[in-house]
Design a protein around this motif. Sequence first.
Motif, PDB file in Angstrom:
ATOM      1  N   THR A  11     -56.458   2.358  25.351  1.00  0.00           N
ATOM      2  CA  THR A  11     -56.583   3.804  25.564  1.00  0.00           C
ATOM      3  C   THR A  11     -55.397   4.544  24.957  1.00  0.00           C
ATOM      4  O   THR A  11     -54.252   4.095  25.077  1.00  0.00           O
ATOM      5  CB  THR A  11     -56.671   4.105  27.076  1.00  0.00           C
ATOM      6  N   VAL A  12     -55.662   5.675  24.307  1.00  0.00           N
ATOM      7  CA  VAL A  12     -54.603   6.562  23.829  1.00  0.00           C
ATOM      8  C   VAL A  12     -54.236   7.470  25.000  1.00  0.00           C
ATOM      9  O   VAL A  12     -55.079   8.199  25.518  1.00  0.00           O
ATOM     10  CB  VAL A  12     -55.067   7.418  22.624  1.00  0.00           C
ATOM     11  N   ALA A  13     -52.975   7.422  25.408  1.00  0.00           N
ATOM     12  CA  ALA A  13     -52.511   8.208  26.545  1.00  0.00           C
ATOM     13  C   ALA A  13     -51.943   9.558  26.114  1.00  0.00           C
ATOM     14  O   ALA A  13     -52.038  10.541  26.850  1.00  0.00           O
ATOM     15  CB  ALA A  13     -51.458   7.427  27.324  1.00  0.00           C
ATOM     16  N   ILE A  14     -51.336   9.600  24.924  1.00  0.00           N
ATOM     17  CA  ILE A  14     -50.693  10.821  24.428  1.00  0.00           C
ATOM     18  C   ILE A  14     -50.991  10.946  22.933  1.00  0.00           C
ATOM     19  O   ILE A  14     -50.950   9.958  22.202  1.00  0.00           O
ATOM     20  CB  ILE A  14     -49.165  10.765  24.635  1.00  0.00           C
ATOM     21  N   PHE A  15     -51.250  12.171  22.480  1.00  0.00           N
ATOM     22  CA  PHE A  15     -51.383  12.430  21.045  1.00  0.00           C
ATOM     23  C   PHE A  15     -50.517  13.628  20.694  1.00  0.00           C
ATOM     24  O   PHE A  15     -50.655  14.694  21.280  1.00  0.00           O
ATOM     25  CB  PHE A  15     -52.830  12.696  20.635  1.00  0.00           C
ATOM     26  N   ASN A  16     -49.609  13.429  19.740  1.00  0.00           N
ATOM     27  CA  ASN A  16     -48.735  14.508  19.271  1.00  0.00           C
ATOM     28  C   ASN A  16     -48.939  14.731  17.786  1.00  0.00           C
ATOM     29  O   ASN A  16     -49.163  13.794  17.030  1.00  0.00           O
ATOM     30  CB  ASN A  16     -47.254  14.151  19.460  1.00  0.00           C
ATOM     31  N   ALA A  17     -48.832  15.985  17.382  1.00  0.00           N
ATOM     32  CA  ALA A  17     -48.821  16.365  15.971  1.00  0.00           C
ATOM     33  C   ALA A  17     -47.679  17.355  15.802  1.00  0.00           C
ATOM     34  O   ALA A  17     -47.682  18.412  16.428  1.00  0.00           O
ATOM     35  CB  ALA A  17     -50.146  16.994  15.570  1.00  0.00           C
ATOM     36  N   SER A  18     -46.709  16.996  14.983  1.00  0.00           N
ATOM     37  CA  SER A  18     -45.542  17.855  14.782  1.00  0.00           C
ATOM     38  C   SER A  18     -45.360  18.125  13.305  1.00  0.00           C
ATOM     39  O   SER A  18     -45.392  17.196  12.485  1.00  0.00           O
ATOM     40  CB  SER A  18     -44.283  17.183  15.333  1.00  0.00           C
ATOM     41  N   SER A  19     -45.163  19.376  12.969  1.00  0.00           N
ATOM     42  CA  SER A  19     -44.883  19.734  11.582  1.00  0.00           C
ATOM     43  C   SER A  19     -43.684  18.915  11.108  1.00  0.00           C
ATOM     44  O   SER A  19     -42.758  18.664  11.887  1.00  0.00           O
ATOM     45  CB  SER A  19     -44.573  21.230  11.498  1.00  0.00           C
ATOM     46  N   VAL A  20     -43.700  18.510   9.848  1.00  0.00           N
ATOM     47  CA  VAL A  20     -42.619  17.658   9.346  1.00  0.00           C
ATOM     48  C   VAL A  20     -41.256  18.348   9.405  1.00  0.00           C
ATOM     49  O   VAL A  20     -40.233  17.684   9.335  1.00  0.00           O
ATOM     50  CB  VAL A  20     -42.898  17.148   7.914  1.00  0.00           C
ATOM     51  N   VAL A  21     -41.224  19.651   9.579  1.00  0.00           N
ATOM     52  CA  VAL A  21     -39.943  20.350   9.697  1.00  0.00           C
ATOM     53  C   VAL A  21     -39.385  20.275  11.117  1.00  0.00           C
ATOM     54  O   VAL A  21     -38.217  20.602  11.338  1.00  0.00           O
ATOM     55  CB  VAL A  21     -40.027  21.824   9.237  1.00  0.00           C
ATOM     56  N   GLN A  22     -40.194  19.846  12.080  1.00  0.00           N
ATOM     57  CA  GLN A  22     -39.748  19.687  13.466  1.00  0.00           C
ATOM     58  C   GLN A  22     -38.990  18.374  13.612  1.00  0.00           C
ATOM     59  O   GLN A  22     -39.325  17.389  12.983  1.00  0.00           O
ATOM     60  CB  GLN A  22     -40.947  19.678  14.426  1.00  0.00           C
ATOM     61  N   ARG A  23     -37.991  18.362  14.461  1.00  0.00           N
ATOM     62  CA  ARG A  23     -37.207  17.150  14.694  1.00  0.00           C
ATOM     63  C   ARG A  23     -37.669  16.378  15.927  1.00  0.00           C
ATOM     64  O   ARG A  23     -37.235  15.256  16.162  1.00  0.00           O
ATOM     65  CB  ARG A  23     -35.735  17.495  14.816  1.00  0.00           C
ATOM     66  N   THR A  24     -38.534  16.994  16.736  1.00  0.00           N
ATOM     67  CA  THR A  24     -39.034  16.342  17.943  1.00  0.00           C
ATOM     68  C   THR A  24     -40.554  16.414  17.966  1.00  0.00           C
ATOM     69  O   THR A  24     -41.159  17.239  17.285  1.00  0.00           O
ATOM     70  CB  THR A  24     -38.481  17.028  19.214  1.00  0.00           C
TER      71      THR A  24
END
Length: 109
Positions: free
Chosen positions: A38-51
């Motif tokens: 199961t996938v518990a968390i999905f994040n998508a962050s712009s490559v300019v973001q550091r977190t």
Amino acid sequence: MKYLLAFAFLTMALVGAEAQSRDGKNRHVVIINASTVTVAIFNASSVVQRTWQEDLLSNRVLAPGQRINANIDDGTGHCMYDLRAVMADGRQVISRNVNICAISEWVVR
């Protein structure tokens, strides 16, 4: 679980006309869990973001074999994102420098 599937299908149906942002680029990506965990968390962050940005699954999970349409448009106009799935067993699946304006799905294996 059937509610999650119903929600995913409803979300995909409603996205149609609104799938493109003001610049005409589609930033909706279907996330497919092709793994056995199961996938518990999905994040998508712009490559300019550091977190990593917020969990786009919110309080939901993505069971093996399920899919969900994720709206990754953060309003910045960026197309290049880092994508991360955190699995229920703690493993992370990460893809860096993904052009979400050019793909329609991301498969977690």
